[in-house]
Design a protein around this motif. Structure first.
Motif, PDB file in Angstrom:
ATOM      1  N   THR A 153       0.812  -1.215   0.000  1.00  0.00           N
ATOM      2  CA  THR A 153       0.000   0.000   0.000  1.00  0.00           C
ATOM      3  C   THR A 153       0.848   1.270   0.000  1.00  0.00           C
ATOM      4  O   THR A 153       0.310   2.376  -0.081  1.00  0.00           O
ATOM      5  N   ARG A 158       3.742   0.318  -4.616  1.00  0.00           N
ATOM      6  CA  ARG A 158       2.750   0.295  -5.697  1.00  0.00           C
ATOM      7  C   ARG A 158       3.378   0.460  -7.085  1.00  0.00           C
ATOM      8  O   ARG A 158       2.729   0.192  -8.090  1.00  0.00           O
ATOM      9  N   THR A 180      -0.234   6.346  -8.722  1.00  0.00           N
ATOM     10  CA  THR A 180       0.279   6.021  -7.390  1.00  0.00           C
ATOM     11  C   THR A 180       0.277   7.252  -6.498  1.00  0.00           C
ATOM     12  O   THR A 180      -0.088   7.180  -5.319  1.00  0.00           O
TER      13      THR A 180
END
Length: 231
Positions: free
Chosen positions: A11, A16, A126
């Protein structure tokens, strides 16, 4: 520094990124170790707008009220991105960023960051997820501040800290726990209030001090204690 040598939460910002975005970003940054309590960013700074990425460590974003009280906003750990606000809008820094312990941090210039955001959809998405996450966490803190007492906020903060360290076990030993002053800054309370509530938690047997470490004999019992104390 190879990506396969590092581990980031899925996360987190770095967790990511695609391999392509990682390779491009890591080819631009410089890496440095910041000692505990070292300032990476100073509030209202207009000269430095670099963006930082936590490779390994813990960084706390904090501000001070007019009365001099410290308020912790967010804590950043492995894979997190820091300082992107000023890099994007070119406004002064909104908070201090301080290393809570010795931390390995990478940095790039704001110009490099803006080029990456414009040309790389994966990195842009992101970044968007990162900003949404910040907004959700800060919104929750505002709600908690208005709806919960300082003691409730402290119990929640300790439970959150413990659950993040618990893994699969029910007993947790935290080697470098936050100080009472640091916890007070997180829950917007005083060190004296934090000390009193932690004393009550020790008396209840859900929290113990072992030298400089914090021992939680049972996460389950701590959770039950927090839930039972809630109104």
């Amino acid at each position: 520094m190879q990506r396969n040598e590092l581990t980031f939460p899925s996360t987190s910002f770095l967790g990511r990124l695609s391999d392509e975005s990682w390779n491009e970003l890591s080819s631009l940054w410089t890496v440095k170790t910041y000692r505990a309590r070292h300032f990476l960013i100073s509030a209202d700074d207009k000269d430095s707008m670099d963006v930082y990425f936590v490779i390994d460590g813990s960084i706390r974003a904090t501000v001070y009220t007019d009365a001099g009280r410290e308020v912790s906003l967010l804590t950043f750990s492995n894979g997190d991105c820091i300082g992107e606000f000023s890099a994007l809008d070119e406004a002064p820094r909104s908070s201090d960023a301080i290393a809570e312990r010795d931390s390995i941090v990478a940095r790039i210039t704001p110009e490099q960051f803006r080029v990456l955001v414009r040309k790389n959809p994966d990195l842009s998405y992101t970044l968007l997820m990162l900003l949404v996450g910040h907004l959700r966490r800060l919104s929750k803190r505002v709600i908690d501040f208005n709806a919960k007492s300082a003691d409730e906020r402290l119990r929640d903060a300790i439970l959150d800290l413990v659950e993040k360290r618990a893994g699969n076990g029910d007993s947790v030993l935290i080697d470098r726990p936050p100080t009472q002053s640091e916890l007070a800054a997180v829950v917007f309370s005083s060190r004296e209030s934090v000390a009193r509530e932690m004393g009550r938690m020790r008396n209840a047997g859900v929290l113990l001090r072992v030298k400089r470490s914090l021992h939680i004999p049972s996460v389950t019992k701590l959770r039950e204690y927090v839930e039972a104390a809630a109104p």
